[in-house]
Design an enzyme around this catalytic site. Structure first.
Site, PDB file in Angstrom:
ATOM      1  N   ARG A   1     -11.470  -0.497   1.423  1.00  0.00           N
ATOM      2  CA  ARG A   1     -10.172  -1.046   1.854  1.00  0.00           C
ATOM      3  C   ARG A   1      -9.992  -0.670   3.333  1.00  0.00           C
ATOM      4  NH1 ARG A   1      -5.124   1.488  -1.320  1.00  0.00           N
ATOM      5  NH2 ARG A   1      -5.366  -0.280  -2.726  1.00  0.00           N
TER       6      ARG A   1
ATOM      7  N   GLY B   1      -8.483   0.823   6.534  1.00  0.00           N
ATOM      8  CA  GLY B   1      -7.462   1.870   6.722  1.00  0.00           C
ATOM      9  C   GLY B   1      -7.240   2.712   5.482  1.00  0.00           C
TER      10      GLY B   1
ATOM     11  N   TYR C   1       2.108  -1.488   4.076  1.00  0.00           N
ATOM     12  CA  TYR C   1       2.996  -1.066   2.982  1.00  0.00           C
ATOM     13  C   TYR C   1       3.647   0.275   3.312  1.00  0.00           C
ATOM     14  CZ  TYR C   1       4.164   1.478  -1.280  1.00  0.00           C
ATOM     15  OH  TYR C   1       4.806   2.264  -2.210  1.00  0.00           O
TER      16      TYR C   1
ATOM     17  N   THR D   1       7.444   6.738  -1.468  1.00  0.00           N
ATOM     18  CA  THR D   1       6.040   7.047  -1.753  1.00  0.00           C
ATOM     19  C   THR D   1       5.500   8.196  -0.898  1.00  0.00           C
ATOM     20  OG1 THR D   1       3.826   6.102  -1.564  1.00  0.00           O
ATOM     21  CG2 THR D   1       5.464   5.193  -0.112  1.00  0.00           C
ATOM     22  N   ASP D   2       4.482   8.859  -1.418  1.00  0.00           N
ATOM     23  CA  ASP D   2       3.808   9.898  -0.612  1.00  0.00           C
ATOM     24  C   ASP D   2       2.977   9.263   0.517  1.00  0.00           C
ATOM     25  OD1 ASP D   2       1.749   8.784  -2.134  1.00  0.00           O
ATOM     26  OD2 ASP D   2       1.123  10.667  -3.065  1.00  0.00           O
ATOM     27  N   GLU D   3       2.784   7.941   0.451  1.00  0.00           N
ATOM     28  CA  GLU D   3       1.934   7.284   1.465  1.00  0.00           C
ATOM     29  C   GLU D   3       2.556   7.317   2.857  1.00  0.00           C
ATOM     30  OE1 GLU D   3      -0.008   3.678   0.434  1.00  0.00           O
ATOM     31  OE2 GLU D   3      -0.330   4.295  -1.635  1.00  0.00           O
TER      32      GLU D   3
ATOM     33  N   ASP E   1      17.230  -7.764  -9.995  1.00  0.00           N
ATOM     34  CA  ASP E   1      15.793  -7.931  -9.741  1.00  0.00           C
ATOM     35  C   ASP E   1      15.511  -9.373  -9.318  1.00  0.00           C
ATOM     36  OD1 ASP E   1      13.024  -7.922  -9.789  1.00  0.00           O
ATOM     37  OD2 ASP E   1      12.857  -6.989 -11.764  1.00  0.00           O
TER      38      ASP E   1
ATOM     39  N   LYS F   1       7.601   1.194   4.008  1.00  0.00           N
ATOM     40  CA  LYS F   1       8.350   2.174   3.212  1.00  0.00           C
ATOM     41  C   LYS F   1       8.937   3.242   4.140  1.00  0.00           C
ATOM     42  CE  LYS F   1       8.713   2.494  -0.839  1.00  0.00           C
ATOM     43  NZ  LYS F   1       9.736   1.868  -1.727  1.00  0.00           N
TER      44      LYS F   1
HETATM   45  O1  DAU Z   1       0.666   7.053  -3.619  1.00  0.00           O
HETATM   46  C1  DAU Z   1       1.681   6.287  -4.193  1.00  0.00           C
HETATM   47  C2  DAU Z   1       1.299   4.839  -4.092  1.00  0.00           C
HETATM   48  O2  DAU Z   1       0.269   4.604  -5.022  1.00  0.00           O
HETATM   49  C3  DAU Z   1       2.441   3.878  -4.316  1.00  0.00           C
HETATM   50  O3  DAU Z   1       3.415   4.079  -3.338  1.00  0.00           O
HETATM   51  C4  DAU Z   1       1.932   2.444  -4.255  1.00  0.00           C
HETATM   52  O4  DAU Z   1       2.986   1.555  -4.526  1.00  0.00           O
HETATM   53  C5  DAU Z   1       0.834   2.259  -5.262  1.00  0.00           C
HETATM   54  O5  DAU Z   1       0.293   0.963  -5.167  1.00  0.00           O
HETATM   55  C6  DAU Z   1      -0.260   3.302  -5.080  1.00  0.00           C
HETATM   56  O6  DAU Z   1      -1.071   3.009  -3.924  1.00  0.00           O
HETATM   57  P1  DAU Z   1      -2.664   3.154  -3.970  1.00  0.00           P
HETATM   58  O7  DAU Z   1      -3.258   2.339  -2.913  1.00  0.00           O
HETATM   59  O8  DAU Z   1      -3.051   4.595  -4.031  1.00  0.00           O
HETATM   60  O9  DAU Z   1      -2.936   2.529  -5.454  1.00  0.00           O
HETATM   61  P2  DAU Z   1      -4.074   1.560  -5.995  1.00  0.00           P
HETATM   62  O10 DAU Z   1      -3.939   1.560  -7.477  1.00  0.00           O
HETATM   63  O11 DAU Z   1      -4.064   0.250  -5.297  1.00  0.00           O
HETATM   64  O12 DAU Z   1      -5.414   2.314  -5.597  1.00  0.00           O
HETATM   65  C7  DAU Z   1      -5.680   3.631  -6.028  1.00  0.00           C
HETATM   66  C8  DAU Z   1      -7.003   4.044  -5.421  1.00  0.00           C
HETATM   67  O13 DAU Z   1      -8.056   3.277  -6.022  1.00  0.00           O
HETATM   68  C9  DAU Z   1      -7.114   3.782  -3.934  1.00  0.00           C
HETATM   69  O14 DAU Z   1      -7.851   4.828  -3.329  1.00  0.00           O
HETATM   70  C10 DAU Z   1      -7.891   2.471  -3.828  1.00  0.00           C
HETATM   71  C11 DAU Z   1      -8.789   2.524  -5.049  1.00  0.00           C
HETATM   72  N1  DAU Z   1      -9.114   1.228  -5.679  1.00  0.00           N
HETATM   73  C12 DAU Z   1      -8.074   0.402  -6.019  1.00  0.00           C
HETATM   74  C13 DAU Z   1      -8.321  -0.823  -6.611  1.00  0.00           C
HETATM   75  C14 DAU Z   1      -7.184  -1.741  -6.970  1.00  0.00           C
HETATM   76  C15 DAU Z   1     -10.439   0.878  -5.955  1.00  0.00           C
HETATM   77  O15 DAU Z   1     -11.386   1.648  -5.680  1.00  0.00           O
HETATM   78  N2  DAU Z   1     -10.689  -0.345  -6.532  1.00  0.00           N
HETATM   79  C16 DAU Z   1      -9.685  -1.221  -6.862  1.00  0.00           C
HETATM   80  O16 DAU Z   1      -9.977  -2.321  -7.362  1.00  0.00           O
END
Ligand code: DAU
Length: 325
Positions: free
Chosen positions: A261, A263, A138, A114-116, A22, A142
């Site tokens: 966010r 995109g 990201y 990831t599913d992304e 790591d 991936k």
């Molecule tokens: O789908 C799998 C992926 O999930 C992983 O491959 C990624 O590594 C991981 O970061 C995650 O991506 P997301 O963008 O879905 O996760 P995040 O926790 O950043 O955001 C989840 C959802 O919440 C997304 O629709 C954006 C929203 N969000 C996120 C944050 C940090 C908010 O509304 N407010 C926030 O402050």
């Protein structure tokens, strides 16, 4: 996520030797592995998967027979601000691990992805045969790493299995991701910034279920295969936010709608019947229970997350906040 997997493997397979390679970037934290640091079956080696020589050295010296690639820059918002490091780690790093797997004749490499990579889907679910349509730097990075995995299997028969997983949640998650970010904000009495209309949908898996799935892929999946790892537990961000608020006995005035966010993928959904049909794998952790446990863990462990959020990373959180105002 990597630390959960290491602990899981050491308990389930006490005869295995686990090398944790790591770089210890901002999200890497040896605190998460404190309980196993004296286990003779465990060894930590600090290194970067982008450094080919270091990868080869650790593989050769430790007679490694399998690699599970959890190493990644994983936060979408950071990839929007600063994509370079994502491309290097996800593409060049995966390439170096594939080269090592091929050249040292390892038995297996599991690429944790990831599913992304599939992009956004309004209705239905992506299968392993769906094409890639990544929308963030990201996800594109991936996808690049995953394409290399495919190419190495087709060209060299390198024994690689790729997983595409939905969103993880659980303890010890860096407090930038939705669930730990919102929980820790609320513990601090701060509002939670919900992007856009809050109706974006994500599918959620507990870390314990993800460990079980990767275990199955490592030991049972045939090389060249791709597996989706999901639970079917789809929730709009606003729904999760309300669940967290209700569990923490707080009201909706704590929600702060902010700029979306760029995109921002509307919905992720994956069909994981292949994993279920081939190996009988099924998610076990009920989301509401897992969420309660996660909230309790963050409440009980402020010493773990407060320095991360308010110390050297305070600048990132401030920048994010200003970006969304
Ligand atoms: O789908 C799998 C992926 O999930 C992983 O491959 C990624 O590594 C991981 O970061 C995650 O991506 P997301 O963008 O879905 O996760 P995040 O926790 O950043 O955001 C989840 C959802 O919440 C997304 O629709 C954006 C929203 N969000 C996120 C944050 C940090 C908010 O509304 N407010 C926030 O402050």
């Amino acid at each position: 996520m990597g630390s959960h997997f290491i602990k899981y493997i050491l308990v389930k397979y006490p005869g295995y030797k686990v090398i944790n390679f790591d770089k210890l970037t901002y999200a890497g934290n040896l605190e998460n592995l404190r309980e196993v640091e004296n286990n003779p079956q465990y060894k930590f080696v600090q290194g970067d998967i982008c450094d080919r020589e270091a990868v080869n050295k650790v593989v050769e010296e430790n007679k490694i027979d399998a690699i599970v690639n959890y190493a990644a820059e994983s936060h979408v918002d950071r990839s929007i601000m600063d994509p370079d490091v994502f491309l290097r780690t996800e593409i060049l790093g995966s390439f170096n691990l594939l080269e090592a797997t091929k050249n040292f004749n390892l038995k297996k490499m599991v690429q944790v992805s990831t599913d992304e990579v599939y992009g956004s889907i309004e209705e239905g679910s992506f299968t392993e045969d769906s094409s890639f349509s990544p929308n963030s730097p990201y996800a594109a990075a991936k996808a690049g790493g995953d394409h290399l995995c495919r190419a190495y299997f087709v060209t060299y028969k390198t024994p690689i299995v790729v997983s595409h997983s939905c969103n993880f949640y659980g303890t010890n998650q860096f407090p930038e991701k939705l669930i730990p970010f919102f929980i820790t904000n609320l513990i601090e009495g701060k509002k939670v910034p919900l992007y856009g209309d809050g109706k974006n949908v994500r599918e959620w898996i507990h870390t314990s279920d993800h460990c079980r799935a990767i275990d199955v892929l490592l030991h049972q999946a045939e090389a060249g295969n791709v597996y989706n790892i999901g639970t079917g537990k789809e929730l709009k961000n606003i729904e999760i936010t309300k669940l967290i608020l209700s569990e923490m006995e707080m009201g909706e005035e704590m929600i702060e709608p902010v700029k979306d966010r760029p995109g921002h993928d509307r919905r992720y959904s994956i069909d994981c019947s292949k994993l279920e049909n081939d190996f009988g794998w099924k998610a076990e952790k009920d989301f509401e229970t897992g969420l309660k446990e996660t909230i309790a863990w963050y409440k009980n462990n402020p010493d773990w997350w407060q320095p991360l959020k308010n110390g050297e990373h305070a600048e990132y959180f401030k920048k994010q906040y200003l970006e969304r105002k």
